[in-house]
Design a protein around this motif. Structure first.
Motif, PDB file in Angstrom:
ATOM      1  N   THR A  21      27.112-101.006  98.221  1.00 38.29           N
ATOM      2  CA  THR A  21      27.794-100.220  99.236  1.00 38.29           C
ATOM      3  C   THR A  21      27.671 -98.744  98.525  1.00 38.29           C
ATOM      4  OG1 THR A  21      29.022-101.761  99.936  1.00 38.29           O
ATOM      5  CG2 THR A  21      29.843 -99.750 100.550  1.00 38.29           C
ATOM      6  N   ALA A  22      27.197 -97.606  99.162  1.00 35.38           N
ATOM      7  CA  ALA A  22      26.968 -96.221  98.617  1.00 35.38           C
ATOM      8  C   ALA A  22      28.074 -95.589  99.818  1.00 35.38           C
ATOM      9  CB  ALA A  22      25.758 -95.901  99.134  1.00 35.38           C
ATOM     10  N   LEU A  23      28.670 -94.325  98.903  1.00 30.99           N
ATOM     11  CA  LEU A  23      29.366 -93.509  99.645  1.00 30.99           C
ATOM     12  C   LEU A  23      28.738 -92.071  99.161  1.00 30.99           C
ATOM     13  CD1 LEU A  23      31.781 -92.127 101.033  1.00 30.99           C
ATOM     14  CD2 LEU A  23      33.271 -92.418  99.113  1.00 30.99           C
ATOM     15  N   VAL A  24      28.281 -91.347 100.009  1.00 27.29           N
ATOM     16  CA  VAL A  24      27.925 -89.975  99.671  1.00 27.29           C
ATOM     17  C   VAL A  24      28.738 -88.935 100.142  1.00 27.29           C
ATOM     18  CG1 VAL A  24      26.121 -88.058  99.908  1.00 27.29           C
ATOM     19  CG2 VAL A  24      25.520 -90.580  99.443  1.00 27.29           C
ATOM     20  N   ALA A  25      29.829 -88.273  99.419  1.00 24.94           N
ATOM     21  CA  ALA A  25      30.841 -87.350 100.099  1.00 24.94           C
ATOM     22  C   ALA A  25      30.648 -85.906  99.325  1.00 24.94           C
ATOM     23  CB  ALA A  25      32.195 -87.935  99.935  1.00 24.94           C
ATOM     24  N   GLY A  26      29.403 -85.439  99.675  1.00 21.03           N
ATOM     25  CA  GLY A  26      29.281 -84.024  98.971  1.00 21.03           C
ATOM     26  C   GLY A  26      28.015 -84.055  98.197  1.00 21.03           C
ATOM     27  N   CYS A  27      26.883 -83.299  98.601  1.00 18.91           N
ATOM     28  CA  CYS A  27      25.650 -83.212  97.956  1.00 18.91           C
ATOM     29  C   CYS A  27      24.886 -82.542  99.034  1.00 18.91           C
ATOM     30  CB  CYS A  27      24.965 -84.772  97.838  1.00 18.91           C
ATOM     31  SG  CYS A  27      24.028 -84.623  96.386  1.00 18.91           S
ATOM     32  N   ALA A  47      28.900-100.737  93.834  1.00 17.62           N
ATOM     33  CA  ALA A  47      29.417 -99.803  94.600  1.00 17.62           C
ATOM     34  C   ALA A  47      29.107 -98.467  93.963  1.00 17.62           C
ATOM     35  CB  ALA A  47      30.953 -99.900  94.875  1.00 17.62           C
ATOM     36  N   VAL A  48      28.193 -97.398  94.791  1.00 14.31           N
ATOM     37  CA  VAL A  48      27.809 -96.138  94.223  1.00 14.31           C
ATOM     38  C   VAL A  48      28.572 -95.170  94.947  1.00 14.31           C
ATOM     39  CG1 VAL A  48      25.850 -96.419  95.407  1.00 14.31           C
ATOM     40  CG2 VAL A  48      25.892 -94.827  93.446  1.00 14.31           C
ATOM     41  N   ARG A  49      28.918 -93.948  94.394  1.00 15.85           N
ATOM     42  CA  ARG A  49      29.609 -92.887  95.219  1.00 15.85           C
ATOM     43  C   ARG A  49      28.790 -91.752  94.380  1.00 15.85           C
ATOM     44  NH1 ARG A  49      35.700 -92.711  92.995  1.00 15.85           N
ATOM     45  NH2 ARG A  49      35.417 -92.979  90.786  1.00 15.85           N
ATOM     46  N   VAL A  50      28.615 -90.683  95.356  1.00 12.46           N
ATOM     47  CA  VAL A  50      27.914 -89.318  95.047  1.00 12.46           C
ATOM     48  C   VAL A  50      28.778 -88.303  95.316  1.00 12.46           C
ATOM     49  CG1 VAL A  50      25.692 -88.025  95.378  1.00 12.46           C
ATOM     50  CG2 VAL A  50      25.888 -90.567  95.503  1.00 12.46           C
ATOM     51  N   LEU A  51      29.400 -87.490  94.330  1.00 15.12           N
ATOM     52  CA  LEU A  51      30.328 -86.393  94.618  1.00 15.12           C
ATOM     53  C   LEU A  51      29.822 -85.349  93.629  1.00 15.12           C
ATOM     54  CD1 LEU A  51      33.707 -88.378  93.514  1.00 15.12           C
ATOM     55  CD2 LEU A  51      32.420 -88.141  96.005  1.00 15.12           C
ATOM     56  N   LYS A  52      28.558 -84.793  94.436  1.00 12.18           N
ATOM     57  CA  LYS A  52      27.777 -83.656  93.622  1.00 12.18           C
ATOM     58  C   LYS A  52      27.684 -82.226  94.041  1.00 12.18           C
ATOM     59  CE  LYS A  52      24.025 -84.580  91.232  1.00 12.18           C
ATOM     60  NZ  LYS A  52      24.465 -84.475  89.952  1.00 12.18           N
ATOM     61  N   ASP A  53      28.884 -82.094  95.283  1.00 13.46           N
ATOM     62  CA  ASP A  53      28.812 -80.777  95.893  1.00 13.46           C
ATOM     63  C   ASP A  53      27.417 -80.279  96.262  1.00 13.46           C
ATOM     64  OD1 ASP A  53      31.700 -80.934  95.980  1.00 13.46           O
ATOM     65  OD2 ASP A  53      31.737 -79.948  93.758  1.00 13.46           O
ATOM     66  N   ARG A  54      27.098 -79.186  95.436  1.00 13.61           N
ATOM     67  CA  ARG A  54      25.658 -78.401  95.857  1.00 13.61           C
ATOM     68  C   ARG A  54      24.579 -78.688  94.821  1.00 13.61           C
ATOM     69  NH1 ARG A  54      25.566 -76.779 100.371  1.00 13.61           N
ATOM     70  NH2 ARG A  54      23.791 -75.122  99.897  1.00 13.61           N
ATOM     71  N   GLY A  55      24.952 -79.985  94.257  1.00 16.71           N
ATOM     72  CA  GLY A  55      23.618 -80.825  93.624  1.00 16.71           C
ATOM     73  C   GLY A  55      22.860 -81.660  94.463  1.00 16.71           C
ATOM     74  N   ALA A  56      21.982 -82.522  93.857  1.00 21.73           N
ATOM     75  CA  ALA A  56      21.090 -83.276  94.437  1.00 21.73           C
ATOM     76  C   ALA A  56      21.086 -84.460  93.558  1.00 21.73           C
ATOM     77  CB  ALA A  56      19.575 -82.800  94.555  1.00 21.73           C
ATOM     78  N   HIS A  57      20.844 -85.897  94.460  1.00 23.42           N
ATOM     79  CA  HIS A  57      21.003 -87.044  94.015  1.00 23.42           C
ATOM     80  C   HIS A  57      19.927 -87.960  94.721  1.00 23.42           C
ATOM     81  CE1 HIS A  57      22.210 -90.717  92.079  1.00 23.42           C
ATOM     82  NE2 HIS A  57      22.246 -91.389  93.198  1.00 23.42           N
ATOM     83  N   LEU A  64      27.710 -91.921 104.793  1.00 26.77           N
ATOM     84  CA  LEU A  64      27.086 -90.673 104.444  1.00 26.77           C
ATOM     85  C   LEU A  64      27.941 -89.748 105.138  1.00 26.77           C
ATOM     86  CD1 LEU A  64      23.347 -91.321 105.038  1.00 26.77           C
ATOM     87  CD2 LEU A  64      24.599 -91.779 103.063  1.00 26.77           C
ATOM     88  N   LEU A  65      28.384 -88.528 104.738  1.00 25.20           N
ATOM     89  CA  LEU A  65      29.292 -87.670 105.065  1.00 25.20           C
ATOM     90  C   LEU A  65      28.781 -86.323 104.604  1.00 25.20           C
ATOM     91  CD1 LEU A  65      32.786 -88.996 103.803  1.00 25.20           C
ATOM     92  CD2 LEU A  65      31.553 -89.680 105.724  1.00 25.20           C
ATOM     93  N   THR A  66      28.191 -85.462 105.764  1.00 30.17           N
ATOM     94  CA  THR A  66      27.671 -84.262 105.450  1.00 30.17           C
ATOM     95  C   THR A  66      28.324 -83.097 106.190  1.00 30.17           C
ATOM     96  OG1 THR A  66      26.169 -84.465 107.396  1.00 30.17           O
ATOM     97  CG2 THR A  66      25.440 -85.418 105.247  1.00 30.17           C
ATOM     98  N   ARG A  67      28.237 -82.115 105.450  1.00 27.16           N
ATOM     99  CA  ARG A  67      28.892 -80.869 106.180  1.00 27.16           C
ATOM    100  C   ARG A  67      27.900 -79.290 105.656  1.00 27.16           C
ATOM    101  NH1 ARG A  67      34.433 -80.603 102.753  1.00 27.16           N
ATOM    102  NH2 ARG A  67      33.494 -80.332 100.453  1.00 27.16           N
ATOM    103  N   GLY A  68      28.432 -78.206 106.135  1.00 29.17           N
ATOM    104  CA  GLY A  68      27.621 -77.238 105.743  1.00 29.17           C
ATOM    105  C   GLY A  68      26.112 -77.494 106.116  1.00 29.17           C
ATOM    106  N   ASP A  69      25.307 -76.980 105.162  1.00 27.50           N
ATOM    107  CA  ASP A  69      23.724 -77.371 105.712  1.00 27.50           C
ATOM    108  C   ASP A  69      23.336 -78.489 104.653  1.00 27.50           C
ATOM    109  OD1 ASP A  69      24.136 -76.027 102.939  1.00 27.50           O
ATOM    110  OD2 ASP A  69      22.427 -74.668 103.373  1.00 27.50           O
ATOM    111  N   GLU A  70      24.193 -79.383 104.629  1.00 27.94           N
ATOM    112  CA  GLU A  70      23.577 -80.479 103.580  1.00 27.94           C
ATOM    113  C   GLU A  70      22.705 -81.375 104.561  1.00 27.94           C
ATOM    114  OE1 GLU A  70      27.810 -81.019 100.841  1.00 27.94           O
ATOM    115  OE2 GLU A  70      27.205 -82.262 102.688  1.00 27.94           O
ATOM    116  N   ASN A  71      21.747 -82.381 103.717  1.00 31.18           N
ATOM    117  CA  ASN A  71      20.794 -83.148 104.243  1.00 31.18           C
ATOM    118  C   ASN A  71      20.633 -84.278 103.494  1.00 31.18           C
ATOM    119  OD1 ASN A  71      18.427 -84.631 104.970  1.00 31.18           O
ATOM    120  ND2 ASN A  71      17.796 -82.698 106.160  1.00 31.18           N
ATOM    121  N   VAL A  72      21.202 -85.507 103.960  1.00 28.48           N
ATOM    122  CA  VAL A  72      21.552 -86.818 103.188  1.00 28.48           C
ATOM    123  C   VAL A  72      20.790 -87.732 104.074  1.00 28.48           C
ATOM    124  CG1 VAL A  72      23.024 -88.397 102.331  1.00 28.48           C
ATOM    125  CG2 VAL A  72      23.577 -85.973 102.155  1.00 28.48           C
TER     126      VAL A  72
END
Length: 365
Positions: free
Chosen positions: A187-193, A160-170, A217-225
């Motif tokens: 299983t992956a969760l991207v909640a802010g990148c 299980a991998v989660r990505v919580l990097k706000d304005r960063g990249a992964h 994959l959870l995206t907001r603002g101008d994020e691209n995942v």
């Protein structure tokens, strides 16, 4: 185990949705202070490994019986090739003997403070070994992670991998070979990148092997995942599942591509794909691309892909019962995401991931 069998290389079209524009600036950004990670450890027994900017932090870790190897292994060099990378940090190399089982999941936190960290990791599990791996990526800058997995007969690895990097990249790449009656789930969760890519290539190279790759994959603002997963059935009686959910708000973009490949010798294959996207605003974008490539004639394979908005009737029902509109939207969205996160086997880990998704929803709605 894999003699004569190799994973197909990714094709360039698989990268058409990835936004690489921010990477150069993030890689050149200066290093800063390490982020607070104390609250990110999940309250379960088991080894804990902390890496800061790709370097093992012995003081912040509790490896238990694990030994951290300094040997470099392969890393993702660019979009289309895989090779040894001179500037890759060691990461971890884990070997589990036959029938080994750890007391609790292996927790790994990768914290970046700026710049770029190339993380190269490897797991080799002998027959009937069992392990669970939880990876968390936080901080700023760009983290480029590679994981190479080799599972012998009957071995089982749940990741299980989660990505919580706000304005960063992964960017996250896993390559797994799964032998007879072995099982690999991711299983992956991207909640802010700002930009992120989750990629998996899974080769089922033994009879009765099981492979799964999915997440949210959870995206907001101008994020691209985006995510791109391939499960390659090479021998008979293999089973695969690819379950992805995407939630996009504002001007963001979430993209999911999943492919199941069934070779001529892979009779009695059972494969399923489920890709679903939810638009919180019509200015957002969700791209879906399910694929089946079948060369055997005795198989059971299915795929589904849908994009839509919240069910207005369900929303009205909840509001009519006195639930405020923001809370009603959060409940429906959480249930939508839960389809993917519920596939995490460990209950405590699953609840931690669900809490991260809930926090994202509260901020987005």
């Amino acid at each position: 185990m894999t003699e004569g069998l190799v994973l197909d290389a990714p094709i360039k079209e698989d990268w058409r949705w990835f936004d690489a524009a921010p990477l150069e600036a993030l890689a050149a950004s200066p290093r800063g202070d390490a982020p607070d990670i104390a609250h990110l450890w999940i309250d379960v027994p088991g080894p804990r490994l902390l890496f800061v900017d790709g370097v093992f932090d012995a003081q912040g870790s509790a490896p238990g019986p694990l030994e951290i190897s300094a040997a470099r292994v392969k890393t993702r060099a660019n979009a289309y090739t895989v090779r040894a990378c001179d500037d890759a940090q060691a990461g971890y190399v884990l070997h589990l003997r036959s029938q080994a089982a750890l007391d609790g999941p292996i927790q790994v936190i990768h914290a970046t403070t700026g710049g770029v960290a190339h993380l190269s990791n490897k797991i080799v599990m002998q027959s009937d070994a069992v392990a669970s791996l939880v990876e968390t990526h936080v901080g700023t800058g760009w983290s480029n992670a590679s994981l190479w997995v080799e599972l012998a007969e009957g071995a089982r690895l749940m990741r299980a991998v989660r990505v919580l990097k706000d304005r960063g990249a992964h960017t996250d790449y896993v390559s797994a070979t799964v032998a007879k009656a072995a099982s690999f789930t991711s299983t992956a969760l991207v909640a802010g990148c700002r930009t992120a890519r989750i990629e998996a290539l899974v080769l089922l190279c033994g009879e009765g092997a099981y492979g799964e790759a999915g997440g949210a994959l959870l995206t907001r603002g101008d994020e691209n995942v985006d995510s791109a997963t391939v499960i390659d059935h090479a021998l008979p009686e293999g089973t695969s599942r690819q379950v992805w959910r995407a939630v996009a708000a504002d001007l963001s973009t979430a993209s999911m591509a999943s492919r199941a490949q069934v070779r001529r010798d892979a009779q009695k294959t059972d494969g399923e794909q489920s890709l679903r996207g939810l638009l919180l605003k019509r200015t957002a974008t969700v791209n879906l691309k399910p694929e089946l490539e079948i060369f055997a004639d005795d198989v059971k394979c299915a795929h589904g892909a849908t994009v839509g908005e919240l069910d207005r009737k369900a929303l009205f029902y909840l509001e009519s019962r006195g639930i405020p509109e923001p809370r009603a939207k959060a409940l429906l969205t959480h249930a939508f995401v839960g389809d993917a996160l519920d596939r995490i086997g460990d209950e405590t880990v699953r609840e931690a991931f669900a809490a991260d998704a809930e926090a994202w929803l509260e901020a987005a709605l």
